[in-house]
Design a protein around this motif. Structure first.
Motif, mmCIF file in Angstrom:
data_model
loop_
_atom_site.group_PDB
_atom_site.id
_atom_site.type_symbol
_atom_site.label_atom_id
_atom_site.label_comp_id
_atom_site.label_asym_id
_atom_site.label_seq_id
_atom_site.Cartn_x
_atom_site.Cartn_y
_atom_site.Cartn_z
ATOM 1 N N PRO A 1 -14.667 14.202 -1.735
ATOM 2 C CA PRO A 1 -13.386 14.715 -1.248
ATOM 3 C C PRO A 1 -13.409 16.215 -0.924
ATOM 4 C CG PRO A 1 -12.989 13.153 -2.997
ATOM 5 C CD PRO A 1 -14.487 13.307 -2.898
ATOM 6 N N ARG A 2 -14.102 17.024 -1.748
ATOM 7 C CA ARG A 2 -14.089 18.477 -1.511
ATOM 8 C C ARG A 2 -14.719 18.857 -0.166
ATOM 9 N NH1 ARG A 2 -17.895 17.638 -5.373
ATOM 10 N NH2 ARG A 2 -20.025 17.864 -4.617
ATOM 11 N N GLU A 3 -15.524 17.961 0.398
ATOM 12 C CA GLU A 3 -16.194 18.254 1.674
ATOM 13 C C GLU A 3 -15.301 17.948 2.873
ATOM 14 O OE1 GLU A 3 -20.749 17.195 0.933
ATOM 15 O OE2 GLU A 3 -19.417 15.533 0.404
ATOM 16 N N LEU A 4 -14.121 17.391 2.622
ATOM 17 C CA LEU A 4 -13.270 16.932 3.725
ATOM 18 C C LEU A 4 -12.095 17.875 3.969
ATOM 19 C CD1 LEU A 4 -12.957 13.134 2.843
ATOM 20 C CD2 LEU A 4 -14.760 14.281 4.151
ATOM 21 N N SER A 5 -11.637 17.889 5.218
ATOM 22 C CA SER A 5 -10.423 18.641 5.574
ATOM 23 C C SER A 5 -9.188 17.891 5.071
ATOM 24 C CB SER A 5 -10.338 18.771 7.096
ATOM 25 O OG SER A 5 -10.113 17.489 7.657
ATOM 26 N N GLY A 6 -8.046 18.543 5.151
ATOM 27 C CA GLY A 6 -6.792 17.909 4.724
ATOM 28 C C GLY A 6 -6.487 16.627 5.486
ATOM 29 N N GLY A 7 -6.725 16.659 6.794
ATOM 30 C CA GLY A 7 -6.470 15.473 7.621
ATOM 31 C C GLY A 7 -7.394 14.325 7.249
ATOM 32 N N MET A 8 -8.655 14.669 6.953
ATOM 33 C CA MET A 8 -9.615 13.625 6.562
ATOM 34 C C MET A 8 -9.262 13.046 5.197
ATOM 35 S SD MET A 8 -12.910 15.658 7.916
ATOM 36 C CE MET A 8 -14.275 14.524 7.848
ATOM 37 N N LYS A 9 -8.824 13.891 4.281
ATOM 38 C CA LYS A 9 -8.403 13.377 2.961
ATOM 39 C C LYS A 9 -7.235 12.408 3.124
ATOM 40 C CE LYS A 9 -9.719 17.410 0.346
ATOM 41 N NZ LYS A 9 -9.225 18.714 -0.059
ATOM 42 N N GLY B 1 0.858 -1.179 0.000
ATOM 43 C CA GLY B 1 0.000 0.000 0.000
ATOM 44 C C GLY B 1 0.894 1.229 0.000
ATOM 45 N N PHE B 2 0.512 2.246 -0.792
ATOM 46 C CA PHE B 2 1.363 3.428 -0.927
ATOM 47 C C PHE B 2 0.553 4.659 -0.527
ATOM 48 C CE2 PHE B 2 5.434 3.864 -3.581
ATOM 49 C CZ PHE B 2 5.863 4.990 -2.902
ATOM 50 N N VAL B 3 1.111 5.483 0.347
ATOM 51 C CA VAL B 3 0.458 6.730 0.734
ATOM 52 C C VAL B 3 1.405 7.889 0.442
ATOM 53 C CG1 VAL B 3 -0.581 8.055 2.617
ATOM 54 C CG2 VAL B 3 -0.843 5.570 2.565
ATOM 55 N N PHE B 4 0.931 8.844 -0.334
ATOM 56 C CA PHE B 4 1.751 9.999 -0.709
ATOM 57 C C PHE B 4 1.310 11.235 0.083
ATOM 58 C CE2 PHE B 4 1.257 7.195 -4.347
ATOM 59 C CZ PHE B 4 2.562 7.000 -4.760
ATOM 60 N N GLN B 5 2.133 12.269 0.028
ATOM 61 C CA GLN B 5 1.779 13.523 0.699
ATOM 62 C C GLN B 5 0.498 14.107 0.107
ATOM 63 O OE1 GLN B 5 5.068 16.229 1.270
ATOM 64 N NE2 GLN B 5 3.701 17.980 1.136
ATOM 65 N N GLU B 6 0.370 14.013 -1.228
ATOM 66 C CA GLU B 6 -0.854 14.449 -1.906
ATOM 67 C C GLU B 6 -1.835 13.285 -1.907
ATOM 68 O OE1 GLU B 6 -1.866 17.323 -3.245
ATOM 69 O OE2 GLU B 6 -0.101 18.177 -2.262
ATOM 70 N N PRO B 7 -3.018 13.466 -1.334
ATOM 71 C CA PRO B 7 -3.952 12.336 -1.266
ATOM 72 C C PRO B 7 -4.454 11.841 -2.639
ATOM 73 C CG PRO B 7 -4.543 14.013 0.342
ATOM 74 C CD PRO B 7 -3.506 14.615 -0.556
ATOM 75 N N ARG C 1 -6.712 10.563 5.725
ATOM 76 C CA ARG C 1 -7.292 9.315 6.258
ATOM 77 C C ARG C 1 -7.913 8.479 5.137
ATOM 78 N NH1 ARG C 1 -7.848 9.399 11.933
ATOM 79 N NH2 ARG C 1 -7.207 11.433 12.739
ATOM 80 N N VAL C 2 -8.546 9.153 4.182
ATOM 81 C CA VAL C 2 -9.134 8.428 3.046
ATOM 82 C C VAL C 2 -8.018 7.754 2.244
ATOM 83 C CG1 VAL C 2 -10.449 8.626 0.902
ATOM 84 C CG2 VAL C 2 -11.096 10.015 2.893
ATOM 85 N N SER C 3 -6.948 8.495 2.051
ATOM 86 C CA SER C 3 -5.804 7.971 1.314
ATOM 87 C C SER C 3 -5.213 6.743 2.028
ATOM 88 C CB SER C 3 -4.776 9.105 1.220
ATOM 89 O OG SER C 3 -3.702 8.742 0.463
ATOM 90 N N LEU C 4 -5.174 6.811 3.356
ATOM 91 C CA LEU C 4 -4.685 5.688 4.156
ATOM 92 C C LEU C 4 -5.641 4.494 4.038
ATOM 93 C CD1 LEU C 4 -2.581 4.691 6.196
ATOM 94 C CD2 LEU C 4 -3.821 5.908 7.994
ATOM 95 N N ALA C 5 -6.942 4.774 4.088
ATOM 96 C CA ALA C 5 -7.938 3.697 3.937
ATOM 97 C C ALA C 5 -7.794 3.035 2.568
ATOM 98 C CB ALA C 5 -9.351 4.263 4.110
ATOM 99 N N ARG C 6 -7.567 3.836 1.530
ATOM 100 C CA ARG C 6 -7.406 3.287 0.173
ATOM 101 C C ARG C 6 -6.160 2.400 0.093
ATOM 102 N NH1 ARG C 6 -6.616 7.711 -4.276
ATOM 103 N NH2 ARG C 6 -4.752 7.919 -2.996
ATOM 104 N N ALA C 7 -5.105 2.790 0.833
ATOM 105 C CA ALA C 7 -3.880 1.979 0.830
ATOM 106 C C ALA C 7 -4.081 0.680 1.612
ATOM 107 C CB ALA C 7 -2.724 2.775 1.425
#
Ligand code: ADP
Ligand code: ADP
Length: 224
Positions: free
Chosen positions: A130-138, A77-83, A140-146
């Motif tokens: 995604p537009r409804e979420l804060s940076g931290g939540m985005k 699983g890969f998580v980048f700085q940009e979600p 978390r989504v990226s982490l969930a996707r990984a």
């Protein structure tokens, strides 16, 4: 047993820049290590080599696989700085994407996406965009996707660098809890000495380019 090993690895890019090495690193299964080093020293290159997104110029990169896993990048699983979330798709659909690409049936994919979202504290946001979420939540989504493919190895490339201090600290604690619960191998690239020491069991410090290992520090963690 080893999750990842790099032996005598060098990487010179097409433009002649020698980014890495020779570089030797062995990461045990379940270990949480940080890679720390100056900008441009080859940290992202190490992650891309492990994920087989890039091939070494010399040396050997080995990644432990389950029986039958043959595709490059599988089990990682890969998580980048940009979600890098798809803006037109719901949070659930964003997280389901790797399963969709892997041919997992829709109903199962949705259930697994929801479980991954719950594990990062976003159970109530599956239908958001995604537009409804804060940076931290985005993030978390990226982490969930990984995590949705249940990879053995999680590669994280300065994931929290763009977040404010409080959000970053919350994510650090939640990532630690996830790591303890899931027992995955984590390789975490960061510029933050605090973050590396706070999160990991081992901090690998790299020299300036071409990146080599300058120090390999074991952190004696005291459980809270
Ligand atoms: P590889 O050896 O991994 O195939 P290449 O040298 O062929 O890598 O470059 C891959 C891509 O990265 C190209 O699209 C290139 O334009 C881009 N790239 C080139 N220079 C840089 C750089 N300094 N930092 C990041 N990306 C770069
Ligand atoms: P770090 O993650 O430590 O900042 P990188 O691994 O991204 O370092 O890059 C190491 C060096 O290789 C840098 O000088 C960068 O510009 C160069 N580089 C990275 N990717 C490419 C590429 N695809 N093509 C050419 N040069 C690259």
């Amino acid at each position: 047993h080893l999750a990842v090993s790099l032996r005598g690895v060098t990487k010179t890019y097409g433009n002649g820049i020698m980014a890495l090495g020779p570089f030797d690193l062995a990461v045990r299964k379940g270990e949480f290590i940080s890679l720390l080093g100056p900008s441009g020293c080859g940290k992202s290159t190490v992650l891309r080599l492990i994920a087989e997104l890039s091939a070494p110029s010399s040396g050997i990169v080995r990644v432990a696989r389950h029986e039958g896993e043959v595709q490059p990048g599988h089990g990682i699983g890969f998580v980048f700085q940009e979600p890098t979330l798809m803006p037109w798709a719901s949070v659930r659909e964003n997280v389901r994407l790797p399963l969709k690409l892997g041919g997992v049936p829709k109903a199962e994919g949705r259930a697994r996406a929801d479980a991954a979202l719950a594990s990062v504290g976003l159970a109530d946001f599956a239908d958001s965009f995604p537009r409804e979420l804060s940076g931290g939540m985005k993030m978390r989504v990226s982490l969930a996707r990984a995590l949705v493919t249940d990879p053995d190895i999680l590669l994280m490339d300065e994931p929290f660098a763009a977040l404010d201090e409080i959000t970053r600290f919350r994510l650090n604690n939640d990532l630690l809890a996830l790591w303890r619960a899931l027992g995955k191998t984590v390789i975490f690239v960061t510029h933050s000495v605090f973050e590396s020491v706070y999160l990991s069991q081992r901090v690998v410090v790299m020299t300036a380019r071409p990146g080599r290992i300058r120090a390999d520090i074991r952190i004696e963690t005291v459980e809270p």
